[in-house]
Design an enzyme around this catalytic site. Structure first.
Site, PDB file in Angstrom:
ATOM      1  N   LEU A 108       0.807  -1.217   0.000  1.00  0.00           N
ATOM      2  CA  LEU A 108       0.000   0.000   0.000  1.00  0.00           C
ATOM      3  C   LEU A 108       0.843   1.272   0.000  1.00  0.00           C
ATOM      4  O   LEU A 108       0.316   2.358   0.200  1.00  0.00           O
ATOM      5  CB  LEU A 108      -0.960   0.003   1.191  1.00  0.00           C
ATOM      6  CG  LEU A 108      -1.950  -1.172   1.213  1.00  0.00           C
ATOM      7  CD1 LEU A 108      -2.861  -1.087   2.417  1.00  0.00           C
ATOM      8  CD2 LEU A 108      -2.764  -1.223  -0.073  1.00  0.00           C
ATOM      9  N   CYS A 109       2.151   1.131  -0.222  1.00  0.00           N
ATOM     10  CA  CYS A 109       3.024   2.304  -0.348  1.00  0.00           C
ATOM     11  C   CYS A 109       2.882   2.931  -1.733  1.00  0.00           C
ATOM     12  O   CYS A 109       2.736   2.224  -2.720  1.00  0.00           O
ATOM     13  CB  CYS A 109       4.487   1.912  -0.116  1.00  0.00           C
ATOM     14  SG  CYS A 109       4.935   1.771   1.611  1.00  0.00           S
ATOM     15  N   HIS A 110       2.951   4.253  -1.780  1.00  0.00           N
ATOM     16  CA  HIS A 110       2.907   4.947  -3.065  1.00  0.00           C
ATOM     17  C   HIS A 110       4.264   4.874  -3.755  1.00  0.00           C
ATOM     18  O   HIS A 110       5.301   4.986  -3.093  1.00  0.00           O
ATOM     19  CB  HIS A 110       2.551   6.423  -2.859  1.00  0.00           C
ATOM     20  CG  HIS A 110       1.178   6.653  -2.332  1.00  0.00           C
ATOM     21  ND1 HIS A 110       0.861   6.533  -0.989  1.00  0.00           N
ATOM     22  CD2 HIS A 110       0.026   7.003  -2.960  1.00  0.00           C
ATOM     23  CE1 HIS A 110      -0.419   6.801  -0.812  1.00  0.00           C
ATOM     24  NE2 HIS A 110      -0.956   7.088  -1.990  1.00  0.00           N
ATOM     25  N   MET A 152       8.929   4.794   5.021  1.00  0.00           N
ATOM     26  CA  MET A 152       8.989   3.398   4.604  1.00  0.00           C
ATOM     27  C   MET A 152      10.180   3.141   3.686  1.00  0.00           C
ATOM     28  O   MET A 152      10.805   2.074   3.736  1.00  0.00           O
ATOM     29  CB  MET A 152       7.689   2.990   3.905  1.00  0.00           C
ATOM     30  CG  MET A 152       6.464   2.992   4.820  1.00  0.00           C
ATOM     31  SD  MET A 152       6.678   2.018   6.316  1.00  0.00           S
ATOM     32  CE  MET A 152       7.023   0.400   5.640  1.00  0.00           C
ATOM     33  N   GLU A 153      10.507   4.117   2.860  1.00  0.00           N
ATOM     34  CA  GLU A 153      11.656   3.972   1.972  1.00  0.00           C
ATOM     35  C   GLU A 153      12.959   3.914   2.769  1.00  0.00           C
ATOM     36  O   GLU A 153      13.872   3.136   2.448  1.00  0.00           O
ATOM     37  CB  GLU A 153      11.692   5.124   0.965  1.00  0.00           C
ATOM     38  CG  GLU A 153      10.666   5.018  -0.144  1.00  0.00           C
ATOM     39  CD  GLU A 153       9.223   5.254   0.302  1.00  0.00           C
ATOM     40  OE1 GLU A 153       8.307   4.874  -0.434  1.00  0.00           O
ATOM     41  OE2 GLU A 153       9.012   5.830   1.397  1.00  0.00           O
ATOM     42  N   ASP A 167      23.404 -12.040   4.069  1.00  0.00           N
ATOM     43  CA  ASP A 167      23.618 -12.911   2.906  1.00  0.00           C
ATOM     44  C   ASP A 167      25.094 -13.031   2.539  1.00  0.00           C
ATOM     45  O   ASP A 167      25.578 -14.116   2.220  1.00  0.00           O
ATOM     46  CB  ASP A 167      22.828 -12.373   1.711  1.00  0.00           C
ATOM     47  CG  ASP A 167      23.063 -13.204   0.458  1.00  0.00           C
ATOM     48  OD1 ASP A 167      22.712 -14.393   0.473  1.00  0.00           O
ATOM     49  OD2 ASP A 167      23.612 -12.660  -0.516  1.00  0.00           O
TER      50      ASP A 167
END
Length: 197
Positions: A108-110, A152-153, A167
């Site tokens: 739901l992030c733009h 969020m980014e 990793d």
């Protein structure tokens, strides 16, 4: 803004063996109205928030996190002794990609036209997080000029960078812990400037 709610108070006189009576009293109290979840509509369905009417402002977010590691892993990263390549450089590039791909990962992030993404990774010799001696500290700063924030980014950048460190080093050891990923500062938009104390 407040809303009224009805509170029922249950009173239970007790004896050592059993409840002898139970009755309810009721009263009305006022509590602050909680802010609603913007990604859920009135029917409870998930949706992307409409930001069409929001003002375009300069927005910045800073996030941090760390990968806790043992001394042996720290020494290998420091000496560039990991066979896959330079851990900090690869993780830095991965973090930048993580910020740019945020809307593809979080449903739901733009999609945002980012104007700056920086990811910094530093080796910390004394992590103070037993049983781990050391850490890779990660900080991401993300900027844009738009209608919605970039928290969020920034979180995606730190998360992907941390996963990449794991990793790169997992062939040497699985004993690593990704820890403390959080937003520490944001600015711009209606809520203005905020900084974690």
């Amino acid at each position: 803004m407040f809303k009224r709610i009805l509170v029922r108070k249950l009173t239970s006189p007790m004896t050592p063996k059993y409840i002898t009576a139970m009755y309810a009293t009721q009263r009305t109290v006022e509590v602050p109205r909680q802010q609603s979840l913007t990604h859920v509509d009135r029917e409870g369905n998930a949706h992307m928030v409409d930001v069409s009417e929001k003002s375009s402002t300069l927005r910045t977010a800073v996030a941090r996190g760390r990968v806790l590691i043992h001394r042996e892993t720290y020494e290998l990263i420091k000496a560039d002794g990991i066979k896959k390549g330079n851990v900090l450089t690869v993780a830095q590039v991965a973090g930048i990609q993580g910020a740019k791909a945020c809307s593809q990962i979080i449903p739901l992030c733009h999609p945002i036209n980012l104007t700056k993404v920086s990811v910094d990774l530093k080796l910390a010799e004394n992590a103070n997080a037993p049983p781990f001696d050391c850490a890779v500290d990660i900080e991401a700063t993300v900027k844009c000029k738009g209608e919605t924030g970039v928290e969020m980014e920034a979180l995606s950048a730190v998360s992907v960078a941390a996963l990449t460190v794991f990793d790169m080093c997992k062939a040497v050891t699985k004993s690593m812990t990704i820890d403390g990923i959080r937003v520490v500062e944001k600015s711009g938009g209606k809520s203005g400037h905020w900084k974690k104390e």
